[in-house]
Design a protein around this motif. Structure first.
Motif, mmCIF file in Angstrom:
data_model
loop_
_atom_site.group_PDB
_atom_site.id
_atom_site.type_symbol
_atom_site.label_atom_id
_atom_site.label_comp_id
_atom_site.label_asym_id
_atom_site.label_seq_id
_atom_site.Cartn_x
_atom_site.Cartn_y
_atom_site.Cartn_z
ATOM 1 N N PRO A 1 0.817 -1.228 0.000
ATOM 2 C CA PRO A 1 0.000 0.000 0.000
ATOM 3 C C PRO A 1 0.843 1.267 0.000
ATOM 4 C CG PRO A 1 -0.919 -1.607 1.523
ATOM 5 C CD PRO A 1 0.390 -2.161 1.049
ATOM 6 N N GLU A 2 1.972 1.256 0.727
ATOM 7 C CA GLU A 2 2.825 2.444 0.784
ATOM 8 C C GLU A 2 3.389 2.777 -0.599
ATOM 9 O OE1 GLU A 2 2.550 0.545 4.701
ATOM 10 O OE2 GLU A 2 3.141 -0.192 2.712
ATOM 11 N N HIS A 3 3.874 1.759 -1.308
ATOM 12 C CA HIS A 3 4.450 1.999 -2.630
ATOM 13 C C HIS A 3 3.381 2.375 -3.650
ATOM 14 C CE1 HIS A 3 8.365 -0.472 -1.779
ATOM 15 N NE2 HIS A 3 8.283 0.656 -1.111
ATOM 16 N N ARG A 4 2.231 1.731 -3.555
ATOM 17 C CA ARG A 4 1.159 2.044 -4.508
ATOM 18 C C ARG A 4 0.624 3.457 -4.282
ATOM 19 N NH1 ARG A 4 -3.108 -2.693 -4.843
ATOM 20 N NH2 ARG A 4 -3.713 -1.442 -6.653
ATOM 21 N N ASN A 5 0.531 3.868 -3.028
ATOM 22 C CA ASN A 5 0.086 5.228 -2.734
ATOM 23 C C ASN A 5 1.094 6.262 -3.245
ATOM 24 O OD1 ASN A 5 -2.272 4.400 -1.493
ATOM 25 N ND2 ASN A 5 -1.361 4.330 0.550
ATOM 26 N N LEU A 6 2.366 5.938 -3.136
ATOM 27 C CA LEU A 6 3.391 6.841 -3.649
ATOM 28 C C LEU A 6 3.321 6.935 -5.174
ATOM 29 C CD1 LEU A 6 5.821 8.647 -3.052
ATOM 30 C CD2 LEU A 6 7.276 6.600 -3.211
ATOM 31 N N SER A 7 3.073 5.803 -5.821
ATOM 32 C CA SER A 7 2.917 5.808 -7.279
ATOM 33 C C SER A 7 1.707 6.628 -7.697
ATOM 34 C CB SER A 7 2.786 4.372 -7.802
ATOM 35 O OG SER A 7 3.945 3.625 -7.561
ATOM 36 N N LEU A 8 0.627 6.489 -6.940
ATOM 37 C CA LEU A 8 -0.583 7.262 -7.233
ATOM 38 C C LEU A 8 -0.314 8.755 -7.066
ATOM 39 C CD1 LEU A 8 -3.603 7.467 -7.844
ATOM 40 C CD2 LEU A 8 -4.041 7.100 -5.406
ATOM 41 N N GLU A 9 0.399 9.118 -6.020
ATOM 42 C CA GLU A 9 0.728 10.528 -5.800
ATOM 43 C C GLU A 9 1.576 11.073 -6.950
ATOM 44 O OE1 GLU A 9 3.127 13.397 -2.592
ATOM 45 O OE2 GLU A 9 2.844 11.247 -2.176
ATOM 46 N N ALA A 10 2.552 10.273 -7.410
ATOM 47 C CA ALA A 10 3.400 10.707 -8.521
ATOM 48 C C ALA A 10 2.582 10.880 -9.797
ATOM 49 C CB ALA A 10 4.520 9.693 -8.753
ATOM 50 N N ALA A 11 1.627 9.970 -10.024
ATOM 51 C CA ALA A 11 0.791 10.070 -11.219
ATOM 52 C C ALA A 11 -0.100 11.299 -11.170
ATOM 53 C CB ALA A 11 -0.058 8.804 -11.365
ATOM 54 N N VAL A 12 -0.711 11.541 -10.025
ATOM 55 C CA VAL A 12 -1.607 12.695 -9.883
ATOM 56 C C VAL A 12 -0.845 14.000 -10.089
ATOM 57 C CG1 VAL A 12 -2.980 13.989 -8.221
ATOM 58 C CG2 VAL A 12 -3.263 11.519 -8.414
#
Length: 228
Positions: A88-99
């Protein structure tokens, strides 16, 4: 160099590259690459053994510093698997980078961003060859992703709880065969329409450039029909 006509053969390219200080090749393939001709260049006297040693030394020094030759037990990354990479931590970071990497060029009447609470009870149409095709969402030199972690526009929007309908209009980016009737049916019944168009690696990659900036095939027609 060969592709740009600076050299004319793999052997000539190998000689020029090694003499220029290049020690690493992005090869054409395991059996057909430039640096496989280094032994021939060495035998012909075009390069020296000391030059080869000088080129190879920093490669192996770097690989040793990276731990490539260490026992797996000494490498802290050996124990990592998808449960860590897709945590979840890595996926949330990826989502933040995409946004934070999106570029919004025009936002008429503040239509965006779409919010789940605003879509409740609304009918949402997602159309276009990029709307629900995971394969075309990745560019040249992209890694091979795990399919279960790919969120197409359609899949992502379905998580908002809206009533989502979908049609590709054409099954691939070249959009040679276009189903206008199906598109008009889906779009006509929707309150909000998202049109997903583009090119992708099917249309353009390194060494495969487009002759113009037009949308491929019938994609422009698809867009105009959806807007109309």
């Amino acid at each position: 160099m060969l592709g740009h006509r600076y050299t004319h053969t793999f052997l000539e390219t190998a000689v020029a590259s090694v003499n220029a200080g290049c020690n690493l090749e992005l090869s054409y393939g395991m059996r057909n690459n430039v640096f496989m001709h280094i032994p021939q260049a060495l035998a012909m006297g075009n390069i020296t053994l000391q030059m080869l040693r000088d080129r190879v030394r920093p490669l192996f020094y770097t690989r040793m510093r990276l731990g490539e030759f260490d026992p797996p037990a000494m490498n802290p990354y050996s124990s990592l698997d998808l449960s860590v990479v897709q945590s979840p931590e890595h996926r949330n970071l990826s989502l933040e980078a995409a946004v934070k990497s999106f570029v919004l060029l025009k936002n008429v009447r503040g239509t965006l961003p779409l919010r789940a609470q605003d879509l409740s009870g609304h009918r949402l149409a997602v159309v276009g060859p990029f709307a629900d095709n995971p394969r075309v969402l990745f560019g040249d030199y992209a890694p091979v992703p795990e399919p279960q972690y790919i969120y197409t526009p359609r899949r992502g929007l379905e998580m908002l709880g809206a009533n989502v309908s979908f049609t590709a209009g054409c099954s691939e980016p070249w959009c040679q065969r276009y189903s206008r009737t199906e598109l008009v049916r889906v779009v006509g019944a929707a309150d909000v329409v998202l049109i997903c168009l583009g090119t992708g690696v099917d249309v353009e990659t390194e060494a495969k450039d487009r002759s113009d900036l037009s949308l491929p095939g019938h994609q422009l027609e698809l867009l105009q029909d959806a807007v109309q």
